[in-house]
Design an enzyme around this catalytic site. Structure first.
Site, PDB file in Angstrom:
ATOM      1  N   THR A   1       0.836  -1.209   0.000  1.00 22.72           N
ATOM      2  CA  THR A   1       0.000   0.000   0.000  1.00 22.72           C
ATOM      3  C   THR A   1       0.873   1.263   0.000  1.00 22.72           C
ATOM      4  OG1 THR A   1      -0.248   0.108   2.423  1.00 22.72           O
ATOM      5  CG2 THR A   1      -1.882  -1.196   1.200  1.00 22.72           C
TER       6      THR A   1
ATOM      7  N   ARG B   1      23.181 -13.929   2.202  1.00 25.45           N
ATOM      8  CA  ARG B   1      22.410 -12.683   2.166  1.00 25.45           C
ATOM      9  C   ARG B   1      23.214 -11.582   1.471  1.00 25.45           C
ATOM     10  NH1 ARG B   1      18.391 -10.265   5.533  1.00 25.45           N
ATOM     11  NH2 ARG B   1      17.798 -12.319   6.202  1.00 25.45           N
TER      12      ARG B   1
ATOM     13  N   MET C   1      10.761  -6.251   4.809  1.00 22.66           N
ATOM     14  CA  MET C   1      10.876  -6.795   6.160  1.00 22.66           C
ATOM     15  C   MET C   1      12.181  -7.545   6.414  1.00 22.66           C
ATOM     16  SD  MET C   1       8.228  -5.422   7.356  1.00 22.66           S
ATOM     17  CE  MET C   1       7.892  -6.127   8.960  1.00 22.66           C
TER      18      MET C   1
ATOM     19  N   LEU D   1      19.072  -5.016   5.398  1.00 26.75           N
ATOM     20  CA  LEU D   1      20.012  -4.999   4.271  1.00 26.75           C
ATOM     21  C   LEU D   1      21.440  -5.078   4.797  1.00 26.75           C
ATOM     22  CD1 LEU D   1      18.184  -2.252   2.216  1.00 26.75           C
ATOM     23  CD2 LEU D   1      18.451  -4.669   1.544  1.00 26.75           C
TER      24      LEU D   1
ATOM     25  N   ASN E   1      13.347   4.523   4.731  1.00 25.31           N
ATOM     26  CA  ASN E   1      12.460   3.465   5.222  1.00 25.31           C
ATOM     27  C   ASN E   1      11.250   4.098   5.894  1.00 25.31           C
ATOM     28  OD1 ASN E   1      11.612   0.804   6.067  1.00 25.31           O
ATOM     29  ND2 ASN E   1      12.443   1.247   8.103  1.00 25.31           N
TER      30      ASN E   1
ATOM     31  N   HIS F   1       8.379   3.316   8.831  1.00 26.86           N
ATOM     32  CA  HIS F   1       8.236   2.409   9.975  1.00 26.86           C
ATOM     33  C   HIS F   1       7.009   2.806  10.795  1.00 26.86           C
ATOM     34  CE1 HIS F   1       9.565  -0.432  13.016  1.00 26.86           C
ATOM     35  NE2 HIS F   1       9.231   0.485  13.905  1.00 26.86           N
TER      36      HIS F   1
ATOM     37  N   ASP G   1      16.289   0.012  12.286  1.00 31.49           N
ATOM     38  CA  ASP G   1      15.416   1.191  12.384  1.00 31.49           C
ATOM     39  C   ASP G   1      16.053   2.311  13.207  1.00 31.49           C
ATOM     40  OD1 ASP G   1      13.408  -0.182  10.915  1.00 31.49           O
ATOM     41  OD2 ASP G   1      12.744  -1.173  12.735  1.00 31.49           O
TER      42      ASP G   1
ATOM     43  N   GLU H   1      -2.539   5.103   7.073  1.00 28.70           N
ATOM     44  CA  GLU H   1      -3.079   6.312   6.416  1.00 28.70           C
ATOM     45  C   GLU H   1      -2.061   7.454   6.519  1.00 28.70           C
ATOM     46  OE1 GLU H   1      -6.941   7.398   7.915  1.00 28.70           O
ATOM     47  OE2 GLU H   1      -7.687   5.348   7.633  1.00 28.70           O
TER      48      GLU H   1
HETATM   49  C1  GAR Z   1       3.946  -0.609   6.704  1.00 23.62           C
HETATM   50  O1  GAR Z   1       3.048  -0.227   7.694  1.00 23.62           O
HETATM   51  C2  GAR Z   1       5.359  -0.334   7.144  1.00 23.62           C
HETATM   52  O2  GAR Z   1       5.475   0.731   8.016  1.00 23.62           O
HETATM   53  C3  GAR Z   1       5.716  -1.619   7.833  1.00 23.62           C
HETATM   54  O3  GAR Z   1       5.124  -2.625   7.042  1.00 23.62           O
HETATM   55  C4  GAR Z   1       3.935  -2.123   6.493  1.00 23.62           C
HETATM   56  C5  GAR Z   1       3.895  -2.496   5.023  1.00 23.62           C
HETATM   57  O4  GAR Z   1       2.659  -2.175   4.456  1.00 23.62           O
HETATM   58  N1  GAR Z   1       7.133  -1.775   7.913  1.00 23.62           N
HETATM   59  C6  GAR Z   1       7.765  -2.265   8.970  1.00 23.62           C
HETATM   60  O5  GAR Z   1       7.190  -2.714   9.935  1.00 23.62           O
HETATM   61  C7  GAR Z   1       9.274  -2.247   8.870  1.00 23.62           C
HETATM   62  N2  GAR Z   1       9.885  -2.500  10.128  1.00 23.62           N
HETATM   63  P1  GAR Z   1       2.505  -2.104   2.866  1.00 23.62           P
HETATM   64  O6  GAR Z   1       3.180  -3.345   2.278  1.00 23.62           O
HETATM   65  O7  GAR Z   1       1.021  -2.134   2.642  1.00 23.62           O
HETATM   66  O8  GAR Z   1       3.142  -0.821   2.397  1.00 23.62           O
END
Ligand code: GAR
Length: 189
Positions: free
Chosen positions: A11, A57, A82, A85, A99, A101, A137, A164
């Site tokens: 999203t 990796r 997730m 890197l 990123n 978060h 993070d 949102e």
């Molecule tokens: C997002 O809310 C992002 O902040 C979180 O994963 C979701 C992905 O949603 N990321 C983390 O938690 C990273 N530590 P999306 O695939 O719908 O964009």
């Protein structure tokens, strides 16, 4: 030009696309990520780089970085990516990785940020966009916005309201970077 790394729904990728930002490549560690379908629907080149297909990796990250660089990527955006890197990737894009978060960092880093915030009983959490360094993070913060926790919130309802905010914050941060309004404070050895 932007390369976006995704693992899940995508999203946030969609928010970048809807904002008209120049996304030229999308890559995932997860071959089944719905985000890859979004990229395909938008006519953007998409690639899957599952770690199991590589010796290590580091090798995966080298090839991933090379694939992005070949497509002219100058800024890498982690949009729900997730995995951490490794050095070969960070060294290829020094100070050029953002990123998003789902917490007010430095609170609640890691993969379970929304669940951790709820378990802690905080009344306010939020969303953060930050530069990526070699920590979890921990990189310099670019934009942040608070989200109130409501009585009866589940991880799902709270994450929905945080997302949102993310969908506004991430495109705004990317635009600032592309306009040269963000310095790149992350240096990699
Ligand atoms: C997002 O809310 C992002 O902040 C979180 O994963 C979701 C992905 O949603 N990321 C983390 O938690 C990273 N530590 P999306 O695939 O719908 O964009």
């Amino acid at each position: 030009m932007i390369g976006v790394l995704v693992s899940g729904q995508g999203t946030n990728l969609q928010a970048l696309l809807d904002a008209g930002l120049p996304v030229v490549a999308v890559a995932s560690n997860n071959t089944k990520a719905p985000a890859l379908d979004r990229a395909a629907r938008a006519g953007i080149e998409a690639g899957a780089f599952p770690t199991v297909e590589f010796d290590s990796r580091e090798r995966r990250d080298e090839e991933l970085a090379e694939w992005l660089a070949e497509r002219g990527v100058e800024l890498v955006v982690l949009a729900g990516f997730m995995q951490l890197l490794t050095a070969p990737f960070l060294e290829r894009f020094p100070g050029r990785i953002l990123n998003v978060h789902p917490s007010l960092l430095p609170a609640f880093p890691g993969a379970q940020a929304v669940e951790d915030a709820l378990a802690h009983g905080v009344k306010v959490t939020g969303a953060t966009v930050h530069f990526v360094d070699d920590g979890v993070d921990t990189g310099p913060i670019v934009l942040q916005e608070a989200v109130a926790v409501r009585n009866g919130d589940t991880a799902e309802t709270l994450h929905g309201r945080i997302q949102e905010v993310e969908h506004r914050l991430l495109p705004a941060a990317v635009r600032l970077f592309l306009e040269g309004k963000l310095s790149s404070p992350v240096a990699h050895a």
